[in-house]
Design a protein around this motif. Sequence first.
Motif: not given
Ligand SMILES: Cc1cc2nc3c(=O)[nH]c(=O)nc-3n(C[C@H](O)[C@H](O)[C@H](O)COP(=O)(O)O)c2cc1C
Length: 206
Positions: A9, A11, A14-16, A83-87, A119-122, A153-154
């Motif tokens: 991550s 951040r 952050g959540n990770t 962190p999940v970015y675009y699955a 991830a937030r959700r998916g 978490g988001r």
């Molecule tokens: C570019 C980008 C893409 C993301 N894509 C997803 C996603 O596909 N699914 C999801 O559930 N959350 C998605 N998120 C939300 C992050 O996974 C979530 O906020 C996570 O807690 C971030 O972890 P961190 O605080 O350690 O960085 C995305 C965030 C960013 C910035």
Amino acid sequence: MKVLMINGSPRKGGNTSIALQEMEKTFLEEGVEVETVQIGNKDIRGCIACGTCASKGKCVFDDVVNELAPKFEEADGLVIASPVYYASANATLIACLDRLFYSTGFDKSMKVGASVAVARRGGCSATFDELNKYFTISGMPVASSQYWNSVHGRGPGEAAQDAEGLQTMRVLARNMAFLMKSIALGKEKYGMPKQEDEHMFTNFIR
Ligand SMILES: Cc1cc2nc3c(=O)[nH]c(=O)nc-3n(C[C@H](O)[C@H](O)[C@H](O)COP(=O)(O)O)c2cc1C
């Protein structure tokens, strides 16, 4: 007994980080030393397939990847968290792992691996599968938990409310500590598995 944890991550706090801190507390209770390196906020380019690592034994780009290499070699286990970015896993982490695994020639077999998706959700289980691929091409046993290793978490800090996710992290760290200790004992008693003299590379054509 030592574990290297790579946080993908960007951040800080952050959540990770929350997921990894939960693992770190458990590792320390289990007598396992931990080093965590956060790489998601660093400028890490992808592999350019130059092949220089084959002759030099390290990546041609002298950045954090070459700093991680000796830490990985020394460690009994490796945790990779994204962190999940675009699955999918975050691009910086993938650039780092491609180069770390490809450029290092040391034997990784029987180092224990674990991956974590946040991830937030998916997209957690796709990311989890993606990250586990680094271990399973390298002879590394994969530690598991009571659920696929994900925390939700988001906004920064929200993961602290995911009681099931945090329990999954504690169980994962406990299982991983057990596996590393068991493998250390197994190496003493039985030695490492015999390796074949020649590694076949057939590229599906011959
Ligand atoms: C570019 C980008 C893409 C993301 N894509 C997803 C996603 O596909 N699914 C999801 O559930 N959350 C998605 N998120 C939300 C992050 O996974 C979530 O906020 C996570 O807690 C971030 O972890 P961190 O605080 O350690 O960085 C995305 C965030 C960013 C910035």
